[in-house]
Design a protein around this motif. Structure first.
Motif, short mmCIF file in Angstrom:
data_model
loop_
_atom_site.label_atom_id
_atom_site.label_comp_id
_atom_site.label_asym_id
_atom_site.label_seq_id
_atom_site.Cartn_x
_atom_site.Cartn_y
_atom_site.Cartn_z
N VAL A 19 0.46 4.52 -2.27
CA VAL A 19 -0.85 4.48 -2.91
C VAL A 19 -1.81 5.33 -2.09
O VAL A 19 -1.87 5.20 -0.87
N SER A 20 -2.54 6.18 -2.75
CA SER A 20 -3.53 6.99 -2.07
C SER A 20 -4.51 6.10 -1.32
O SER A 20 -4.93 5.05 -1.82
N GLY A 21 -4.85 6.51 -0.11
CA GLY A 21 -5.82 5.75 0.68
C GLY A 21 -7.14 5.60 -0.05
O GLY A 21 -7.79 4.56 0.01
N LEU A 22 -7.56 6.64 -0.75
CA LEU A 22 -8.81 6.57 -1.50
C LEU A 22 -8.70 5.57 -2.65
O LEU A 22 -9.61 4.78 -2.89
N ALA A 23 -7.56 5.60 -3.35
CA ALA A 23 -7.36 4.66 -4.46
C ALA A 23 -7.28 3.23 -3.95
O ALA A 23 -7.83 2.31 -4.56
N GLU A 24 -6.59 3.05 -2.83
CA GLU A 24 -6.46 1.70 -2.28
C GLU A 24 -7.82 1.14 -1.88
O GLU A 24 -8.14 0.00 -2.19
N LYS A 25 -8.64 1.95 -1.22
CA LYS A 25 -9.97 1.48 -0.82
C LYS A 25 -10.82 1.18 -2.05
O LYS A 25 -11.58 0.22 -2.05
N ARG A 62 0.80 -1.21 0.00
CA ARG A 62 0.00 0.00 0.00
C ARG A 62 0.84 1.28 0.00
O ARG A 62 0.32 2.36 -0.26
N ASP A 63 2.13 1.15 0.29
CA ASP A 63 2.99 2.33 0.39
C ASP A 63 3.00 3.11 -0.92
O ASP A 63 3.19 2.54 -1.99
#
Length: 108
Positions: free
Chosen positions: A95-101, A92-93
């Motif tokens: 990567v945007s939290g929104l994109a990851e979700k 996840r490093d």
């Protein structure tokens, strides 16, 4: 918390699985299985939230330490290691939290 401390604590928890149940709190938790460990983790998480809403930073630090310990016990109960969590964090490093979700499969 440094990776070294997390690995050391994880290893201590793993070793306590084989400790005397009368002298090891960790062993008692693990003997209760994943459900017992999950309930205790949830209790500590709630206590952490309560401490976060209060004025005492040292209380929050103490509860945060408790929740991390109980998370590691829960992972051990389920046969996971800290390295399994690290692998997810590394993926996840950057990567945007929104994109990851958004990339996660949706629950039905």
């Amino acid at each position: 918390m440094s990776d070294v401390i997390m690995v050391q604590l994880s290893e201590t928890i793993r070793q306590r699985r084989h400790a005397d149940g009368n002298s090891s709190y960790t062993r008692k938790l693990l003997d209760g299985g994943a459900e017992t460990c999950a309930r205790k983790f949830g209790e500590e998480a709630i206590e952490t939230v309560i401490a976060a809403l209060g004025p005492d930073a040292s209380a929050l630090a103490g509860e945060a330490a408790d929740v991390i310990y109980h998370l590691l016990v829960l992972l051990e109960a389920r046969g996971l290691q800290w390295s399994d969590v690290e692998a997810v964090l590394k993926r996840r490093d950057g990567v945007s939290g929104l994109a990851e979700k958004a990339s996660r499969p949706t629950a039905k």
